[in-house]
Motif scaffolding. Structure first.
Motif, mmCIF file in Angstrom:
data_model
loop_
_atom_site.group_PDB
_atom_site.id
_atom_site.type_symbol
_atom_site.label_atom_id
_atom_site.label_comp_id
_atom_site.label_asym_id
_atom_site.label_seq_id
_atom_site.Cartn_x
_atom_site.Cartn_y
_atom_site.Cartn_z
ATOM 1 N N LEU A 143 0.815 -1.198 0.000
ATOM 2 C CA LEU A 143 0.000 0.000 0.000
ATOM 3 C C LEU A 143 0.856 1.258 0.000
ATOM 4 O O LEU A 143 0.337 2.366 -0.066
ATOM 5 N N PRO B 2 -9.251 4.426 9.189
ATOM 6 C CA PRO B 2 -9.088 3.582 7.999
ATOM 7 C C PRO B 2 -8.115 2.436 8.235
ATOM 8 O O PRO B 2 -8.323 1.332 7.731
ATOM 9 N N ARG C 215 -8.815 -1.841 8.194
ATOM 10 C CA ARG C 215 -8.159 -2.683 7.194
ATOM 11 C C ARG C 215 -7.174 -3.688 7.771
ATOM 12 O O ARG C 215 -6.726 -4.591 7.077
ATOM 13 N N TRP D 112 -6.307 -1.260 -1.094
ATOM 14 C CA TRP D 112 -6.794 -0.428 0.011
ATOM 15 C C TRP D 112 -8.295 -0.656 0.208
ATOM 16 O O TRP D 112 -8.772 -0.819 1.324
ATOM 17 N N THR D 113 -9.026 -0.709 -0.882
ATOM 18 C CA THR D 113 -10.457 -0.958 -0.787
ATOM 19 C C THR D 113 -10.730 -2.376 -0.304
ATOM 20 O O THR D 113 -11.582 -2.601 0.557
ATOM 21 N N GLU E 2 -15.320 7.563 5.275
ATOM 22 C CA GLU E 2 -14.169 7.465 6.171
ATOM 23 C C GLU E 2 -13.197 8.561 5.772
ATOM 24 O O GLU E 2 -13.267 9.087 4.658
ATOM 25 N N PRO E 3 -12.281 8.929 6.696
ATOM 26 C CA PRO E 3 -11.326 9.989 6.350
ATOM 27 C C PRO E 3 -10.487 9.547 5.145
ATOM 28 O O PRO E 3 -10.131 8.374 5.025
ATOM 29 N N ALA E 4 -10.221 10.485 4.282
ATOM 30 C CA ALA E 4 -9.440 10.159 3.091
ATOM 31 C C ALA E 4 -7.980 9.906 3.460
ATOM 32 O O ALA E 4 -7.429 10.572 4.327
ATOM 33 N N VAL E 5 -7.406 8.954 2.832
ATOM 34 C CA VAL E 5 -5.992 8.662 3.046
ATOM 35 C C VAL E 5 -5.326 8.726 1.688
ATOM 36 O O VAL E 5 -5.761 8.058 0.745
ATOM 37 N N LEU F 269 -2.664 7.609 -0.611
ATOM 38 C CA LEU F 269 -1.622 6.598 -0.732
ATOM 39 C C LEU F 269 -0.580 7.116 -1.704
ATOM 40 O O LEU F 269 -0.929 7.746 -2.702
ATOM 41 N N PRO F 270 0.678 6.850 -1.420
ATOM 42 C CA PRO F 270 1.699 7.323 -2.355
ATOM 43 C C PRO F 270 1.507 6.670 -3.735
ATOM 44 O O PRO F 270 1.109 5.511 -3.824
#
Lengths: 483, 1098
Positions: A167, A182, A186, B881-882, B928-931, B933-934
């Protein structure tokens, strides 16, 4: 290198620098490594022995603090935690303690990476991933110290670590910055728990190798000691140290443990149980003396002991006016033979007490062997009544002059030790071939006969060499005497 | 000289009582004859496995003074031992049935027999009870029971064992035998033929008991007396019991069974009532011929068929052909592609029956050439089936003929030198390091281990233990170790097979095997049909299916356009990745030289690039002659015998097809017959000796005969020696012409598809993996180089298999290949098929897909790792991630899937959303809070693609290093064939190591294949260079090689001089930011797992 058995052959479990240079890697099949490196020295890995060794080392480390926890499998099982809360000052500070630990481990031939931190998680991460081999960080600096380290520093399961890598989370810092919800959705609770443990937001209880005793005293000696009297004398002083605390709390010792730390890193422990609680220094000293008396091996050491610790492992309420204890327990030894052997060995030296043990071999003189006497008697096989064996087997078979009718037949008469015997009856032959794998040259076959002389003596006599197949002039020997 | 007492040794245990006997059955027979025994009885433990070999040895004798008894040593589960010798065929059959029953009730390798079973089979057997060490009353009772059940036919064995109490024991046994009514018989319980084998007997005991010789103690025998003894010696030992000696001879005389009574009858299923087999065969053949030749059967074919019918009738082969036809017809009915090969396969009859697809009229292969009338052997047809569906055919055969009449042959697994030295070394107490070092020095099969090799391994050949280990290992080499099942040789009988040979369960489920192997079957002339598996047939069948589906073209093997120049042109360019048989490096370098342009060229191509012809140095002479013939029309010269001895062109007849170079097994035999005047039997012996030549080593007998035979008839000695050298070179790899022809057809068929429909070929071969020489990465790459559009795996478009889709506009081919889920490692077929079935118009989101298709999170993550969600607008990182959140929001509808892998333990009971909710499922439901990802760099995507599928359609890993490589002066692989580089110039190339090969035929030369973003480079490493760079050559995944460029026509090599290991660079694909604080590398394996491993052939 060390190898464990796996499906489809051995896999490498551990290797030294040389093997690594040759291109071998942990986890690789042995066959591949051989293809690459040519000749390799391979031994089976003994994970139980590794665990035992780590355990011994952790036990030794209780010389610093009673709370020592060897690392389990998830921590890599190659080190241990010391809870040095309140112990560092004994060594003149944390850095000195670290230095002392490093020096002693080096003296055992063990390279080490050490770190001191407020949390076990942070200390673990630093030992594994910090560029300095010795690192001490202060309170509340964990976040700063860890954020640049790779996420593996959090002691995560491989599955979690790989998923995080995929990730794009490569460093602990990135995880700390991300919102927690989050992540919690997960990953198993493991991730946040490990993070919190490392950063001191959540407590991590250690599982100490020995339960820390309530009463404990320790002496570091300037010179190692080895003599029994010296040990007893130090032990008495340690007991004296404890008396104040015991009296203060109105208790006495029901069980004691004396730990003897050797210069070479090994630890011997003596457990002493008492029938009634005591604070009597002399009595404890005497018990230890007696115990040591019966454990002579414990003092057999080229190195001697450099540190002694005495712990009360079981304390019990004790009325202040306790009478002197007359009897003591703990020395009833059921094994009389063992005691006899021990006592004889004490007197005559360890190698002087021996007993016969059976060996599986067809060759009569090889069928038994003298071994150092152990406590348990060796199991002798049931005698085989079809095969005659003499009561006395001569230490060496002795040549005899034999007259036989046919080259392959039993003797008619023979001369042995200057006396001629006429044979009145013979039974045999029992044919025993030599142990071909012991020598390069052909070992002749023997034909054993039980013969009875006309005077009623019975001998065990053999012809060496099969006529025609092995030799043309067989020789005869007397090998034993029946009653 | 008058023989005093005749003696028969009836208790003989051979090495087919695995790890007990220490001599071959043949050695027993030979020794018994030398000693002048009246009879020898072979009786292995609950088995008849060794008797055929004894029989084969015995029947070679012209004067049969020695009688051979076939028997078995029945051992009950509670340890009661009886030797059973059948007196007639029927009694033998009952023994076989008993052993079959015992085998099938037990684990593989064991046999469960009870005392009652022995009583039940006792009629017409001669039974010899082997007394136990302790003579108990229970034993006496059983002996008496047996003697009552089989009066006059039960004996009690007495052996003189030299344990010191023989007089007493024999007396006791005698008394027992009188009481029970079972006469005493003298035996020696033989375990080896001569006393010198005692050491080996001790070693096999240690191997069996899994101990070292030092620990073995009383488990070893005390002396060396269990060998075959002369009648005189036995008479002397049993001088008090002369009747015990006579008893053996009497038993031998009472037994009238011999293995030649196993008269063989073909199964008659395929023949309809009222017809003879021959008639039926002819009818079927004519029927087939009319289909094969719809415009009328050519006269030529009619003549051929007539000739073949005559031969078949004469040799009574009709049943055999019908049986094969029956199996093939069933396979066809099920749509399983198959093809026959073997001596009888290249007949017009087989072509008309549909067993083969080579038109005999075009191929010029003569049936009579392959079948020798004089060789009284059953014909040989092997049938190859699609590898994935062969099991269906096998089960059909079991179903049709029944398990009591059909079973697979055994394969005797012999000790080979490596295993021999390893096990013997272990038994002698050598450390694993030493035995491994010794074992490593042995490369071949059954080679003796010379001192030089031992020294090479860093060991002293004169060290006594090592000497002993090597000597004993040489001795045990060739011993049978255990029985395994043959790859597909079926034995079928008309009557019950289990009355002919014991049958047992195979290690594989639903398989039954007999105890005899291929050679034994040959010896006894039983009928065998080989049902083999061939991956290429699966591939071709899939290709035909795709052609039918997408191009509406209906092809079969026999109806492909023959002799298509485009196909030959492609092969001559060595453009043969994936093509059957001719895709290897060696074949690819041969193709441009051989330039095939007819079918027979392919037959030769298949046969010539094999270890035999290469070692026999036949390749270059053949090429030279062919070039001369093509360019100058120059006929090769054929040596002749002196005129007095025969026709001048006798060899020309044999060798014309191959321009004077013997390439095929049949030619070798024909030379032996024509030029060296071997009898057909001798020639056959030569053929067998060749096949097993390395472990028998009796080829030299034939060599002398061959060379004198030829020189005597006026041939040049050097020529004769060369001829034999070439024949010897075949070794066990020799290829019969008929096999080569059948294979050549598959070469042609696969090349044809590849040539005209590369997209079809790509999909078909990917769906048939694993097979062949190349991995999917190279197959995909090859297809793309040919202009095929290949599309990535995608949850909304892929099936399990690779499929064809409408190609993009302007594409070279009308269809494009869509990679299937099968390319992604770790996925389960059933689960993905559900996903495809529930797909409808496609999935809009991962959540929806999870809810509808009920795929496990494990699978969704694997799919994300394979970047299969692009059609949803998600790259692998976003998808992962999902996917990881699915559990938490409870979307995934988990069905109770069969747990197979431990990763499945996330499976929880069904707790999905209400069905009502699913259609409205949306991301917005679960905020949900946004994250952020690189962003994953392209290079890491490529590395991840390699992890998931073994290749990447996005870019080649090496392309990311091109700038750096260019700075190092490294050229691309494609540049090697360009104008700018000259032959013999020094160049440096770099690439991923695809293949490393160290062929046994190449004397330690290592071949490496490197791949970069432009193509392939072939590297040759000479042994000297290899030794210096062993580690780098053997371990690198990514390597730069400097060396001399060598170009011969289209064949390009780099002859290596120096190497740079670039493997560590690969780790950079994943992360451009190095982990600077990583003080000591804890896990060094990260770079190792970046890309898949090369394929190494040692």
């Amino acid at each position: 290198m060390l190898v464990v058995d796996g499906p489809g052959g051995g896999r490498i479990a551990a290797l030294n620098d040389e093997a690594e240079k040759a291109g071998a890697a942990i986890g690789e099949p042995l066959a591949d490594a051989r293809a690459k490196a040519g000749f390799l020295q391979v031994r089976p890995a003994e994970s139980e022995a590794d665990t035992a060794a780590l355990h011994r080392l952790a036990l030794w480390a209780t010389r610093y603090t009673p709370t020592v926890a060897p690392w389990g499998e998830q921590d890599g099982a190659d080190g241990f935690f010391l809870d040095i809360t309140g112990a560092a000052h004994l060594f003149g500070g944390e850095e000195k303690l670290l230095g002392d630990l490093h020096d002693r481990l080096s003296a055992f031939g063990l390279p080490s990476r050490l770190a001191i931190a407020e949390t076990p998680g942070a200390a673990w991460a630093l030992t594994r991933f910090h560029r300095e081999p010795h690192k001490i960080i202060g309170a509340d600096t964990e976040l700063f110290a860890l954020s640049a380290l790779p996420i593996k520093a959090l002691r995560l399961s491989p599955e979690t670590a790989t998923a995080l890598q995929r990730l794009g989370f490569k460093r602990v810092g990135a995880l700390c910055e991300a919102p927690r919800a989050p992540l919690a959705a997960r990953f198993e609770t493991e991730l946040l728990r490990r993070l919190d443990q490392a950063l001191g937001r959540m407590a991590e209880p250690l599982a100490p190798i020995v339960p820390p005793p309530v009463y404990y005293s320790l002496r570091y000696l300037l010179e190692p000691i080895g003599a029994q009297e010296a040990v007893v004398s130090v032990a008495k002083r340690l007991m004296q140290d404890l008396v104040y605390a015991l009296t203060r709390d109105g208790v006495g010792a029901r069980a004691l443990r004396l730990s003897l730390y050797r210069v070479n890193g090994l630890v011997s422990q003596i457990e002493i149980a008492l029938t009634r609680p005591t604070r009597d220094v002399a009595h404890v000293g005497k018990l230890i003396d007696l115990k040591l008396e019966r454990l002579p091996d414990m003092l057999e050491s080229d190195f001697g002991f450099e540190t002694l610790g005495l712990a009360v492992t079981l304390a019990e309420r004790m009325e202040p006016a306790q009478a002197e204890i007359a009897a003591f327990a703990g020395d009833d030894d059921p094994e009389c033979t063992a005691a006899l052997i021990d006592r004889l060995r004490q007197r005559l030296g360890p190698r002087s007490v021996r007993r016969l043990a059976p060996v599986e071999s067809h060759i009569p003189e090889r069928a038994e062997v003298m071994t150092a006497a152990a406590c348990t008697a060796p199991a002798w096989p049931q005698p085989d009544d079809t095969q005659m064996r003499p009561l006395l087997l001569l230490p060496r078979a002795e040549p005899a002059d034999v007259t036989a009718l046919v080259p392959e037949g039993p003797p008619q008469r023979f001369r042995w030790r200057g006396v001629t015997y006429a044979v009145s009856g013979a039974q045999g032959p029992e044919r025993i071939a030599g142990e071909w794998w012991r020598t390069q040259t052909e070992v002749p076959t023997r034909d054993y006969y039980v013969v009875e002389s006309d005077a009623g003596h019975r001998f065990w006599i053999y012809r060496e060499g099969l006529y025609d197949r092995e030799t043309t002039s067989p020789r005869w020997f007397v090998h034993g005497l029946f009653g | 000289m008058t023989r005093v007492t005749p003696y028969a040794e009836l208790a003989v245990t051979t090495n087919f009582s695995f790890l007990r006997g220490a001599s071959h059955p043949q050695e027993m027979v030979t020794r018994a004859e030398t000693l002048g025994l009246a009879a020898i009885g072979i009786a292995d433990r609950n088995s008849f496995a060794g008797v055929v070999r004894a029989y084969d040895e015995w029947r070679k004798r012209e004067r049969k003074e020695l009688k051979l008894l076939v028997g078995t040593r029945l051992i009950t589960t509670d340890g009661f031992e009886v030797l059973a010798y059948p007196t007639d065929r029927e009694a033998y059959g009952r023994l076989c049935q008993l052993l079959t029953k015992g085998n099938r009730a037990a684990e593989k390798g064991e046999c469960h027999i009870g005392f009652d079973d022995i009583l039940a089979v006792s009629p017409k057997q001669q039974l010899i009870v082997m007394p136990p060490e302790k003579l108990t009353s229970a034993f006496a009772e059983r002996l008496a029971t047996l003697a009552r059940t089989a009066p006059d036919a039960t004996s009690l064995a007495g052996a003189y064992r030299y344990r010191g109490d023989e007089a007493r024991r024999l007396g006791l046994l005698h008394e027992l035998s009188v009481q029970a009514g079972a006469p005493l018989i003298a035996v020696n319980d033989v375990h080896y033929h001569a006393p010198e084998r005692r050491a080996l007997a001790d070693v096999v005991t240690c191997i069996r008991e899994k101990c070292t010789i030092m620990e073995a103690g009383l488990r070893l025998a005390a002396n060396a007396e269990r060998h075959l003894k002369s009648p005189d010696e036995m008479a002397r030992l049993f001088k008090d019991y002369p009747e015990a000696i006579a008893r053996g001879v009497a038993i031998a005389n009472a037994c009238h069974f011999s293995l030649d009574q196993l008269s063989y009858e073909y199964p008659d299923e395929p023949v309809p009532p009222g017809k003879t087999a021959q008639q039926h065969l002819e009818d079927l053949t004519w029927e087939g011929a009319r289909i094969r030749y719809p415009s009328g059967i050519p006269d030529d074919v009619r003549t051929r068929l007539a000739n073949e019918f005559a031969l078949i009738a004469k040799l009574k082969y009709a049943h055999y052909f019908l049986t094969v036809h029956d199996v093939v017809r069933e396979a066809r009915r099920r749509g399983i592609l198959c093809q026959g090969r073997g001596s009888a396969a290249n007949s017009a009859v087989c072509y008309c029956l549909g067993v083969t697809s080579i038109d005999p009229n075009q191929s010029n292969l003569l049936f009579a050439r392959f079948i020798s009338e004089r060789r009284n052997e059953p014909p040989d047809i092997d049938v190859d089936f699609e590898h994935e569906r062969r099991e269906e055919v096998i089960q059909y055969i079991y179903g049709r003929y029944g398990r009591h009449r059909a079973a697979i042959c055994a394969t005797v697994i012999h000790y080979r030198s490596r295993r021999a030295i390893r096990e013997v070394g272990k038994a002698l107490g050598l450390t694993p390091d030493v035995t491994a070092a010794l074992a490593k020095t042995v490369w071949g099969y059954g080679d003796e281990m010379p001192d030089a090799h031992i020294r090479q391994a860093g060991l002293d050949p004169h060290n006594p233990t090592i000497r002993q280990a090597v000597d004993l290992a040489n001795e045990i080499t060739g011993f049978p170790r255990h029985l395994s099942q043959h790859v597909g040789g079926f034995v079928l009988t008309r009557g019950r097979l289990d009355e002919t040979v014991p049958i047992s369960n195979a290690a594989m489920e639903d398989r039954t095997v007999i105890e005899w192997d291929k050679d034994d079957i040959d010896t006894l002339s039983l009928m065998k049909v080989d049902v083999l598996a061939l991956g290429m047939l699966s591939c071709i069948r899939r290709g035909f299916d795709l052609l039918r589906e997408h191009y509406k073209k209906d092809y079969e093997l026999a109806t492909l356009r023959a002799e298509d120049p485009a196909v030959y042109e492609m092969l001559s360019r060595a453009d043969s990745v994936g093509v059957f048989q001719v895709e290897s490096r060696a074949q690819m370098s041969m193709l441009p030289r051989l330039k095939p342009h007819t079918f027979y060229d392919l037959v030769i191509e298949v046969a010539i690039v094999r270890p035999g012809p290469i070692q026999g140095d036949m390749v270059h002479p053949y090429l030279r002659r062919r070039d001369r013939l093509r360019e100058f029309g120059e006929e090769p010269h054929y040596p002749s015998p002196s005129p007095a001895h025969g026709k001048a062109d006798e060899l020309k007849e044999v060798l014309k097809r191959t321009l004077g170079v013997p390439l095929f097994q049949e030619q070798a035999m024909q030379i032996a017959i024509e030029a060296a005047k071997f009898t057909p039997d001798e020639a056959d012996g030569l053929r067998r000796a060749m096949a097993t030549f390395r472990h028998n080593g009796n080829v030299h007998v034939f060599r002398d005969k061959f060379i004198t035979g030829m020189t005597r008839r006026g041939y040049d000695r050097t020529f004769a020696e060369n001829c034999f050298g070439q024949i010897e070179g075949f070794g066990e790899y020799g290829f019969p012409e008929s096999h080569a022809a059948s294979f050549a057809l598959l070469v042609y068929a696969s090349a044809w598809i590849k040539c005209h429909y590369p997209e079809v070929f790509c999909a078909a071969i990917l769906n048939s993996q694993p097979m062949g020489f190349y991995q999917p990465a190279q197959l995909v790459r090859d297809a793309r180089q040919h202009g095929v559009e290949v599309r990535p795996v995608d949850v909304n478009f892929s099936d399990w298999d690779c499929t064809l889709e409408q190609a993009s506009d302007g594409g070279k081919y009308p269809t494009a290949v869509r990679l299937g889920f099968r390319e992604v490692s770790g996925l389960r077929e059933e689960e993905l098929k559900l996903l495809v079935a529930a797909r409808g118009n496609g999935y809009a989101s991962i959540e929806r897909m999870a809810a509808i298709a009920g795929v496990s999170r494990f699978t969704i993550e694997r799919l994300a790792e394979a970047d299969a969600f692009r059609s949803m607008g998600l790259d692998r990182r976003a998808a992962l991630w999902t996917a990881r959140r699915l559990d938490a929001i409870g979307v995934r509808r988990t069905r109770p899937v069969q747990k197979k892998t431990e990763t499945d333990k996330v499976t929880v009971p069904d707790q999905g959303l209400l069905p009502l909710l699913t259609p409205h499922l949306d991301d917005a439901l679960f905020p949900e809070p946004a994250v952020t990802l690189p962003q994953m760099p392209l290079s890491e995507h490529v590395a991840e693609d390699y992890m998931a599928t073994g290749f990447s359609l996005k870019a080649h890993p090496v392309s990311f290093f091109r700038d750096k490589l260019a700075r190092m002066g490294i050229v691309t692989n494609i540049a090697l064939s360009g104008e700018s580089l000259k032959n013999d110039q020094r160049v440096t190339v770099a690439g991923l190591v695809l293949i490393r090969q160290m062929p046994g035929t190449a004397n330690g030369v290592v071949f490496m294949t490197l791949e970069d973003e432009t193509g392939i480079a072939n590297v040759i490493v000479w042994p000297k260079v290899f030794t210096r760079n062993r580690r780098t050559v053997m371990t690198s995944r990514f390597i730069a090689v400097r060396g001399k460029l060598q170009r011969v026509g289209l064949v390009i090599h780099v002859v290596a001089e120096q190497f740079i290991d670039l493997t560590a660079e690969l780790a950079r694909l994943r992360d451009d930011e190095p982990l600077d604080v990583d003080a000591r590398p804890i896990a060094t394996s990260s770079s190792a797992t970046v890309l898949q491993k090369s394929r190494d052939f040692h």
